[in-house]
Design a protein around this motif. Structure first.
Motif, PDB file in Angstrom:
ATOM      1  N   ALA D 294       0.476  -1.187   0.071  1.00 44.97           N
ATOM      2  CA  ALA D 294      -0.091  -0.150  -0.413  1.00 44.97           C
ATOM      3  C   ALA D 294       0.885   1.351   0.326  1.00 44.97           C
ATOM      4  N   LEU D 295       1.772   1.368   0.474  1.00 42.83           N
ATOM      5  CA  LEU D 295       2.966   2.197   0.142  1.00 42.83           C
ATOM      6  C   LEU D 295       3.612   2.712  -0.605  1.00 42.83           C
ATOM      7  N   ALA D 296       3.372   2.049  -1.852  1.00 46.04           N
ATOM      8  CA  ALA D 296       3.888   2.218  -2.822  1.00 46.04           C
ATOM      9  C   ALA D 296       2.721   2.913  -4.301  1.00 46.04           C
ATOM     10  N   GLN D 297       1.935   2.032  -3.509  1.00 40.77           N
ATOM     11  CA  GLN D 297       0.633   2.322  -4.758  1.00 40.77           C
ATOM     12  C   GLN D 297       0.364   3.081  -5.169  1.00 40.77           C
ATOM     13  N   ARG D 298      -0.050   4.041  -6.380  1.00 38.84           N
ATOM     14  CA  ARG D 298       0.042   5.497  -6.662  1.00 38.84           C
ATOM     15  C   ARG D 298      -1.539   5.166  -7.247  1.00 38.84           C
ATOM     16  N   ALA D 420       1.082  -1.681  12.322  1.00 38.73           N
ATOM     17  CA  ALA D 420      -0.080  -0.296  12.784  1.00 38.73           C
ATOM     18  C   ALA D 420       1.185   1.034  11.639  1.00 38.73           C
ATOM     19  N   LEU D 421       2.172   0.577  11.999  1.00 39.61           N
ATOM     20  CA  LEU D 421       3.049   2.085  11.861  1.00 39.61           C
ATOM     21  C   LEU D 421       2.797   2.288  10.767  1.00 39.61           C
ATOM     22  N   LEU D 422       3.010   1.558  10.055  1.00 40.78           N
ATOM     23  CA  LEU D 422       3.214   1.438   8.140  1.00 40.78           C
ATOM     24  C   LEU D 422       1.639   1.874   8.170  1.00 40.78           C
ATOM     25  N   THR D 423       0.461   1.336   8.360  1.00 41.19           N
ATOM     26  CA  THR D 423      -0.809   1.956   7.849  1.00 41.19           C
ATOM     27  C   THR D 423      -1.416   3.333   8.048  1.00 41.19           C
ATOM     28  N   ALA D 424      -0.015   3.857   9.064  1.00 38.08           N
ATOM     29  CA  ALA D 424      -0.611   5.258   9.182  1.00 38.08           C
ATOM     30  C   ALA D 424       0.175   5.973   8.535  1.00 38.08           C
ATOM     31  N   ILE D 425       0.899   5.007   7.968  1.00 38.60           N
ATOM     32  CA  ILE D 425       2.456   5.540   6.854  1.00 38.60           C
ATOM     33  C   ILE D 425       1.191   6.372   5.800  1.00 38.60           C
ATOM     34  N   TYR D 426       1.067   4.861   5.323  1.00 42.34           N
ATOM     35  CA  TYR D 426       0.481   5.030   3.894  1.00 42.34           C
ATOM     36  C   TYR D 426      -0.890   6.182   3.537  1.00 42.34           C
ATOM     37  N   LYS D 533      13.643   1.121  -7.406  1.00 40.77           N
ATOM     38  CA  LYS D 533      13.386  -0.282  -7.807  1.00 40.77           C
ATOM     39  C   LYS D 533      12.537  -0.862  -6.563  1.00 40.77           C
ATOM     40  N   ALA D 534      13.001  -0.779  -5.326  1.00 37.68           N
ATOM     41  CA  ALA D 534      12.455  -0.992  -4.359  1.00 37.68           C
ATOM     42  C   ALA D 534      11.346  -0.543  -4.173  1.00 37.68           C
ATOM     43  N   VAL D 535      10.316   0.757  -4.858  1.00 36.89           N
ATOM     44  CA  VAL D 535       9.438   1.259  -4.914  1.00 36.89           C
ATOM     45  C   VAL D 535       9.063   0.466  -6.053  1.00 36.89           C
ATOM     46  N   GLY D 541       3.627  -5.561  -6.134  1.00 43.74           N
ATOM     47  CA  GLY D 541       2.710  -6.600  -5.381  1.00 43.74           C
ATOM     48  C   GLY D 541       4.084  -7.803  -4.233  1.00 43.74           C
ATOM     49  N   TRP D 542       5.127  -7.162  -4.455  1.00 41.61           N
ATOM     50  CA  TRP D 542       6.250  -8.072  -4.241  1.00 41.61           C
ATOM     51  C   TRP D 542       6.113  -8.936  -5.651  1.00 41.61           C
ATOM     52  N   GLN D 543       5.802  -8.407  -7.226  1.00 40.65           N
ATOM     53  CA  GLN D 543       6.752  -9.404  -8.080  1.00 40.65           C
ATOM     54  C   GLN D 543       4.739 -10.189  -7.669  1.00 40.65           C
TER      55      GLN D 543
END
Lengths: 101, 471, 500, 623
Positions: D294-298, D420-426, D533-535, D541-543
């Motif tokens: 979710a962090l990387a989606q556009r 949960a931390l990631l959730t808040a970030i995205y 690349k990481a993004v 979705g991790w390919q």
């Protein structure tokens, strides 16, 4: 009986084989027909011999039938030869190979 | 020969009388159709005589055994002859056949077949065989305008002559070895007759080779397709049904009362039967000529019949007789279709001539369809019941191997039987010229069609009759 | 008392179509007579079977029985009998024949010939489902072939001749062996008991030496396996189904395949219980192979008809799996699934025919966007596709789940594997649906949506799909008793002389 | 009013759906819409009216027998107990609001009848899952929602991509269904019945290893429907469907069916501790996986899709810890706020003229404050803002994991907390990119139909305050849902001290704050840049798709061609055809023997005779 049956049978068999050989070896229609006649005469010989051996007239009666039949066949054969000769100017039996396969 | 003997032979006498009358009447140049019509009448009269004429079991001069068995064929073969004549009206007239001779020869051949079927002696067997063979020599080449007919006549003549020689020599050898011509006595083929054992065997070998030619078993079958193709179609029909059937009828008589499977002949017949079924089938696969295909198919069918003969016993012989009747109608019907499709000058030479016939000539095509299905042994046709009876006999006597070969060949044979069907119904446009059939042709087709179907769905009565008349 | 019981009703079911067929041929000069004769005949036959179904399904034993002497020389009798299983099968046959007639309403060329062939097929199939004498059965078994051969060969598509001949040869190859086997069985029975008879009820009591039993069973099995068809003798099917005209495909897939399974149930198992039971695992392996292998191939197909044809092989795999499981639930599932498959696949073939009529192609790549053009047609197509891929609530699911539930109780691994086949079914069916219905529209000439006649075909089919999916008991009740008997290795006693 | 009235709850939507299927195209738009909304709304009302029937052990009703064969007996039976009743209420309620929203959303689409018919059918199928007391009936609903999801994802079928997405969803979930199916078959074999109550009652007699296997099978089945690892790849693609569909099916209801299934069968599931641990692990890992993605989606809907996956992961995690009520609590709150978020996203997309890319949005707060506030309400719940419903429900689950105290569950807790931390970030990334900063959007803003906004207002309120449903005691609540669902069963409880609870709440608050801060630092002033690349790895979705393609689809297609061309055509047909060819060429060769020349015929006759003679000679020699 003066001549043993085995000799008669041997002789007529030889005659028969010669007739057959003639049929097989020659291509001329007339010669083939002659071969057939030789075969049939070999049959007649064997029958007469056997008839004498068994002291039965059956064989001789058959020979008479056979002769009658043979003459009928010869008549037809000769008619056929004439007929073929008119169709195609050859009597080589192998020339008639319009149908095959 | 007594009056009672002559009385017993009445159906044959009718035929011969008719034949003679026609032959003589032919000198007065009566029209072809009139003569043929009289021929039909005579043969039907012969058949009718046989139906109503019950002389009881009678041995005529030790030559012919008159009884139920011979009566059966005295009915069957005249009917076949009548049918052959009936389809010849237009065919013969178109080709300028001379009426008296044609009808007379067919009647004469028919008489030979009846005689052969009732032969109880090797002499009468030979005579009967030769009687119709001689007539057929002429009939095959009857169409003077046809080079193919001449060629066919030549081939049949030469081959037939040699076969006659073999047959006669075989008979002579057997006579020499046993001193008798009577079938019931010569049939004893065991090793007990000492010194002449070898001669007997050779005699049988010759005899079988001669018969093998007549019923075109492999390897004596090569003449068959050529002769069928060259001969006038009605004659070919007679050749395929009557001449072969009569020989088989005689064979049943000849080999019937010996336990074939125990004699040295069994192995030979096994091989002959298998070879005929397989090789005939394979050869027919790529045929494009209906008559040649039918010729090869007859080789196969003779293989089946040989199988039944080998099986022997009541089942085997019932099967043979039933098959002969079924085969007579089916094959005659098939050749009748070829006759119907023949124009003034030519006969249909390849399948292409039947293209689209299913829709242009529905009756003829439907008839051919039923006939080939019957030959292939597909229910509900007579051919299926015949095959059923044969396989039944084969399995009953343990010839499962041959039965399997038979199955295999009927499977493969389906392919070539379907080919004309495909051409007639599934190949699009029609090449067939429109023509209307004569009533006589129609009636033959319908008769054969109905016979094929009835024997296929209700064969019971015929089986019952056959069981009653077996020697 | 049943008012129809005085009639030889089973014979009527068989011979009425034949009479109709002949009528079609002989009334050729009358314009359009044949189609109405065909519709009338199939309608009457259907009404008869429906009447039997409604009135007779609760009785015990044979619902109807006829027995007459036929060919006494070989002890062959004209024995017909109807129990629940045959009843269900005849009902399906009668129903699908009406469908076949309706979808071929405007067939050309030679409509009279066509309809008479359809009726002849009906005659043959009815005979197969009703015969209790082995030779009679064999007779009808072969009679079915010829009209079907013509249907494919005359009205088929591009490779019709190849397909028709292949069909004929394959089926004949199997059945000829069966012919030998049934004669052997007959002789064996006759030698043992002195009673020479081809009656099924007599022959099931034959004591067969084990070795021979295997051979005989094998012969019967091959005949039926070709018809079912089981992998690897299935390759006639895709060709035949694809090349046949629509009605031909419907009958082939809907009914003809079932005769194979029916033959196994009615003849194969009761006659040779020993080898039949011993061969159940083989049967299961073949069934599973069919499920996966055919599904796999179906996925690669470009021709919609061929895809559905392969799907038939996969579905019949389920049916055979139910047989192999050999318990009540699975067997009932199998029988139900036969009906289900008949309905669904019949419907799908009909629909491909309708699409073909409009698009003049069956190639998936050249279809597409049908929903936009003919939404009603599209909706039906989607509906039947979903039924085919086993959506619960629709008919195929009930059959499959019964088979699977039954199979799992005895052979968990088989059932689990087969369940995987469900995914495969979804894969190819959805590919078909997507190719046909979704995507952009190709071509822009306007198409007519479902016609009244087409709706008349599809709506009853759709109702049946739902009915079988939601209340299959209607159709399971009649077969319960025959199946129980089958499991016990016995059958109803025959009733010589006809009606009780 | 008899108990059978309960059947009306699912049947009303079915009826209305059927009406729309049959006549929808001929009805005026308003009527068609009214039927659709009416069906669902009346179900809602009916659920409320019939609520008393759910008291205690609930009410069990049978309608008719579906399948009956031998020992198999499958009635159409439903169970209206607290668990199913509350779920029913949620489903019908949320559905009603979404249906209303959909009227606005679809106001320009000509294909409304199909849409509403499918939507209604979906509600029917979902309610069947919820209410069924028979596994086979549940399976009917289970597959039914699958189909509706398929048809709705591919609703705009003219684009191949949409149709393919639907197909993918159907197929991937069906893989899961196979395992569910096996479990179902097995349960029938074990119990002789498919009744859920019966199975739950008899579960304790089973051997542990069988139980574990069963739980694994059920879990795999649930994974398919709920888009959990490893059967998760379909969910992001499913966003191809219309937004109300995403809100209803892929956020609020269907994707949570897996959780519901496990809760429904919890008496059985809870007997296998290994199974429970596995469920937790799957949930936690999925939650983490999806959050990273979710962090990387556009695309705005894909962010939400991954977040859904992540949140459902939490629910699985909860079930694995034995907190059935907690999981259901999170299920409910998530349904509310996620439906809200999706519908908000629908509004945003509509505003921007069908623009999906958040990198091309921005500054919408000023342009459309109403949408901003509504979306914010949902986002706060998702991010777990203190005192929002999401805060309580998520915290409850993490606390339950923590309470187990074993290293395994502690690991799960840590993973969950990090997620949960990631959730808040995205979540805040999304907020900043869409609403914050300046507009990167070129083009005019479109207006919104009223029906697209006002159903969101009640939903936003429910979302924010639904925490009260199960407010922990430390916040003065009564854990009402816990008590209600007690009958549904719960694992061994591990009470925490108030001190620990406060600590956990504190940690959660801190994580929320950190996440916000990180997002603020990174995204408050955003300029699109080349992605690393990481993004990209996370974006795809991790390919996972590529992996599935390479390992499954390509071999499948290859085998399919191989079997067809290789086995079927080449081997089987090839053998048969070469047999045929062989026969034909043999026949051809044999035919050449018939040369047409008499001499060769005679020769063959002679050879035959010779063979005969040889044969008989042999006989003579042998005696």
């Amino acid at each position: 009986m003066i001549v043993p049956l085995s000799h008669i049978l041997g002789f007529s068999s030889a005659l028969f084989v010669m007739g057959l050989a003639c049929v097989l070896a020659r291509r001329d229609l007339i010669m083939i027909l002659i071969g057939i006649e030789i075969m049939l005469n070999a049959v007649g010989l064997a029958l007469v011999g056997a008839s004498a051996f068994w002291q039965k007239v059956d064989g001789q009666i058959f020979v008479i039938f056979l002769m009658a039949m043979t003459s009928a066949e010869v008549a037809i054969s000769l008619a056929m030869v004439v007929y073929l000769r008119r169709q195609k100017a050859t009597l080589d039996a192998d020339a008639y190979d319009g149908m095959k396969g | 020969m007594t009056w009672s003997d002559l009385y017993a032979l009445l159906p044959v006498l009718v035929l011969i009388f008719g034949s003679t009358v026609l032959l003589m009447a032919g000198a007065w140049r009566a029209a072809f159709s009139t003569m043929v019509a009289y021929g039909i009448l005579f043969s039907l009269a012969a058949a009718a005589t046989a139906v109503f004429h019950t002389p009881g079991s009678h041995d005529v001069a030790g030559f012919f055994l008159i009884g139920g068995y011979s009566r059966f064929f005295s009915i069957l073969w005249p009917i076949v002859a009548a049918l052959t004549l009936t389809i010849s009206f237009r065919y013969g007239a178109d080709r300028g056949f001379s009426g008296g001779e044609y009808a007379a020869l067919i009647l004469f051949a028919c008489a030979g077949m009846v005689l052969l079927s009732s032969a109880s002696s090797l002499v009468s067997l030979f005579l009967g065989l030769e009687t119709f063979t001689l007539a057929l020599y002429i009939l095959i080449a009857f169409h003077k305008g046809s080079p193919l007919g001449a060629e066919a006549g030549l081939k049949y003549l030469v081959m037939g002559g040699v076969a006659t020689g073999l047959l006669a020599f075989g008979i002579a050898l057997i006579f020499a070895a046993t001193g008798t011509f009577h079938i019931s006595e010569v049939s004893i083929l065991d090793a007990s007759n000492g010194q002449f054992h070898a001669v007997t065997l050779f005699g049988w070998g010759m005899l079988l080779a001669g018969i093998g030619f007549k019923i075109s078993l492999v390897p004596f079958h090569l003449w068959t397709p050529d002769v069928y193709q060259g001969a006038p179609s009605p004659v070919a029909g007679l050749l395929a049904t009557g001449s072969k059937g009569a020989v088989f009828a005689a064979l049943v008589f000849l080999l019937g009362n010996l336990q074939l499977s125990r004699t040295p002949l069994a192995n030979l017949l096994w091989v002959l039967s298998a070879a005929s079924m397989l090789i005939g089938t394979l050869c027919a696969l790529r045929q494009n000529n209906l008559k040649r295909m039918l010729a090869y198919s007859s080789v196969v069918h003779m293989g089946y019949l040989l199988l039944a003969l080998l099986a022997g016993g009541t089942s085997g012989h019932t099967a043979i007789l039933f098959y002969l009747v079924a085969y007579a109608f089916v094959n005659l019907g098939a050749f009748a279709v070829v006759t119907v499709f023949s124009s003034c000058a030519t006969e249909p030479q390849s399948y292409e001539d039947f293209k689209g016939a299913g829709y242009r000539q529905p009756l003829a095509a439907a008839a051919l369809l039923v006939f080939v299905l019957s030959l292939a042994g597909i229910p509900p046709t007579a051919g299926f019941m015949g095959k059923f009876a044969i396989f039944y006999a084969a399995i009953e006597t343990g010839y499962t191997g041959l039965a399997l070969i038979g199955i295999l060949s009927s499977l493969v044979s389906l392919y070539y039987y379907l080919r004309p069907v495909i051409i007639m119904y599934m190949s699009g446009d029609s090449n067939t010229p429109s023509f209307s059939m004569m009533a006589s042709e129609k009636s033959v087709l319908i008769l054969c069609l109905i016979a094929t179907l009835i024997l296929g769905v209700y064969p019971g009565p015929l089986f019952d009759v056959i069981t009653g008349i077996l020697p | 008392m049943n008012p129809l019981s005085s009639l030889p009703i089973l014979s009527l079911l068989i011979w009425l179509p034949l009479a109709g067929g002949l009528g079609c041929l002989f009334l050729r000069p009358v314009r359009h007579a044949s189609r109405w004769i065909a519709l009338g005949t199939t309608g009457v036959v259907f009404a008869l079977t429906l009447f039997l179904f409604i009135t007779g399904s609760s009785k015990n034993g044979w619902l109807f029985f006829e027995d007459h002497a036929w060919i006494s020389r070989f002890g062959i009798r004209y024995t017909l009998g109807m129990d629940g299983l045959s009843l269900l099968m005849t009902l399906l046959t009668a129903f699908l024949l009406i469908v076949a007639v309706l979808i071929s309403w405007q067939v050309s060329p030679y409509p009279d010939f066509f309809f008479s062939l359809l009726l002849l097929i009906e005659c043959g199939i009815m005979g197969v489902f009703l015969s209790l004498d082995l030779v009679l059965f064999y007779l009808f078994w072969e009679i079915m072939l010829i009209p079907m051969f013509f249907l494919i060969g005359v009205w088929g598509h591009a490779r019709r001749l190849y397909a028709a001949v292949k069909f004929f040869l394959f089926t004949l190859a199997g059945s000829l062996l069966m012919l030998l086997a049934l004669i052997s069985l007959y002789l064996l029975h006759g030698q043992q008991t002195g009673d020479y008879s081809f009656a099924l009820s007599a022959l099931i009591h034959t004591q067969i030496p084990p070795n021979l039993a295997w051979w005989l069973y094998g012969s019967f099995f091959v005949a039926f396996a070709v018809k079912v068809p089981l992998v690897p003798v299935h390759t006639w099917l895709p060709d035949a189904h694809t090349e046949a005209p629509t009605a031909g495909s419907v009958i082939l897939a809907g009914i003809l395949l079932k005769t194979g399974v029916y033959g196994l149930i009615r003849f194969g198992f009761p006659l040779f219980p020993g080898p039949a039971h011993a061969s159940l695992p083989i049967l299961a392996v073949l069934a599973l192979a069919g499920i996966f292998y055919a599904a796999w191939i179906a996925y690669a197909q470009n021709d919609a008809k061929r895809l559905i044809a392969y799907s038939s092989v996969a579905h019949l795999g389920f049916v055979i799996l139910g047989l192999a499981a050999w318990n009540l639930t699975a067997l009932e599932g199998s029988i139900l699934q036969m009906v289900n498959h008949g309905i669904t696949t019949g419907a799908l073939f009909s629909m491909v025919g309708m699409i073909d009529q409009r698009a003049h192609t069956r190639e998936i790549a050249r279809l597409g966007g049908l929903w936009t053009r003919v939404p009603v047609l599209g909706a039906f197509f989607l509906f039947f596709s979903l039924a085919s891929l086993g959506l619960p609530g629709l008919n195929n699911f009930t059959g499959e789940i019964l088979i699977l539930l039954g199979t799992f109780t005895t052979h968990p691994v088989w059932a689990a594997l087969a369940l995987g086949g469900v995914v495969f079914a979804a894969i190819y069916m959805l590919r078909l649906v997507q190719g046909v219905l979704w995507g952009p529209t190709k071509g822009d000439e306007p198409w007519t949506d479902l016609s009244g006649r087409e709706a008349l075909v599809l709506i009853p089919l759709a109702i049946l799909v739902l009915w079988l999916g939601l209340h299959p008991s209607t159709f399971l009740e009649p077969v319960r008793e025959p199946v129980q008997l089958l499991l016990q290795g016995s059958m109803f006693p025959s009733m010589p002389g006809g009606m009780p | 009013m008899t108990d059978k009235t309960l059947f009306l709850i699912p049947l009303l939507p079915l009826l209305c759906g059927a009406l729309n299927v049959l006549f929808g195209m001929r009805l005026p738009r308003q009527l068609s819409q009214a039927i659709a909304v009416g069906g669902v709304a009346s179900s809602t009302v009916l659920t409320l009216v019939l609520w008393p029937l759910s008291a205690g052990a609930g009410t069990h009703v049978t309608l008719f027998t579906w399948l009956d064969s031998g020992t198999l007996h499958v009635p159409v039976e439903i169970l209206f107990d607290p668990l199913s009743a509350s779920m029913t209420l949620m489903v019908t309620g949320v559905s009603t609001l979404i249906h209303l929203y959909a009227i606005g959303y679809m106001h320009r689409d000509a294909d409304y009848a199909r849409f509403f018919a499918l939507l209604n059918l979906f509600v029917f199928a979902m309610l069947t899952i919820v209410l069924a007391d028979n596994l086979l009936l549940l399976f009917l609903g289970w597959e039914g929602v699958g189909f509706c999801s398929y048809a709705l994802i591919g609703f705009w079928y003219r684009e191949e991509k949409n149709a393919s997405a639907g197909r993918k969803a159907f197929l991937v979930t069906r893989v899961g269904d196979v395992f569910l199916g096996i479990a179902l078959l097995w349960l029938f074999k074990l119990f002789g019945t498919l009744s859920i109550s019966g199975i739950n009652a008899g579960a304790s007699q089973l051997a542990p290893h069988i139980l574990t296997l069963l739980v694994v099978l059920l879990l795999l089945g649930a994974c398919g429907k709920s888009a959990q690892l490893p059967l998760m790849t379909w969910l992001p693609d499913a966003m191809a469907g219309p937004t109300p569909v995403s809100a209803l099916i892929h956020a609020a209801t269907m994707v949570t069916a897996g959780v519901y299934l496990l809760c429904r069968l919890f008496p059985l599931v809870s007997l296998s501790s290994t199974g429970l641990a596995l469920i937790s692990a799957v949930g936690a890992v999925t939650a983490f996986y999806a959050a990273t993605c979710a962090l990387a989606q556009r695309e705005i809907k894909k962010v939400l899709a991954y977040s859904t996956m992540s949140q459902v992961g939490y629910m699985f995690l909860g079930v694995g810890t034995g907190a059935v009520a907690g999981s259901m609590f999170h299920l409910f709150t998530h349904a509310f706020f996620k439906a809200l978020l999706f519908m908000g996203a629908g509004c945003i997309i509509h505003l921007c003229g069908e623009e999906n890319d958040i990198f091309k949005m921005g500054g919408l707060r000023k342009k459309s404050p109403l949408v901003f506030w509504l979306f914010l309400a949902g986002a706060l719940c998702l991010a777990g803002a203190p005192l929002s419903s999401g805060f309580f429900s998520k915290d409850g689950l993490l606390a339950a994991a923590y309470a187990h105290g074993t290293p395994f569950y502690l690991t799960i807790y840590i993973l969950g907390a990090f997620t949960a931390l990631l959730t808040a970030i995205y979540t805040f990334r999304l907020l900043y990119l869409v609403f914050g900063g300046t507009s990167r959007f070129t083009g005019d803003l479109h207006g919104l139909p009223k029906l697209m906004t006002w159903p969101l207002i009640p939903l936003a309120l429910i979302a924010l305050f639904s925490g009260v449903l199960n407010l922990p005691e430390i916040f003065g609540g009564h854990q009402w849902l816990d008590h209600l669902l007690h009958a549904a069963g719960s694992g061994e409880s591990h009470p925490l001290s108030h001190m620990q609870e406060w600590t956990l709440a504190g940690i959660a608050t801190a994580l929320f704050a950190i996440g916000w801060a990180v997002a603020h630092w990174r995204y408050s002033r955003f300029t699109p840049a080349q992605e690393k690349k990481a993004v990209l790895f996370f974006l795809h979705g991790w390919q996972a798709d590529r992996l599935v393609h390479a390992t499954l689809i390509t071999p499948f297609a290859f085998l399919s061609r191989l079997f067809w061309q290789g086995a079927d055509l080449a081997v089987i047909d090839g053998i048969l055809e070469s047999l045929g060819q062989g026969c034909q060429s043999a026949g051809e060769r044999l035919r050449t023997l018939t040369t047409g020349r008499v001499s060769s015929y005679l020769a063959s006759l002679a050879w035959g005779l010779l063979l005969f003679m040889l044969f008989f000679l042999l006989q003579v020699v042998q005696g």
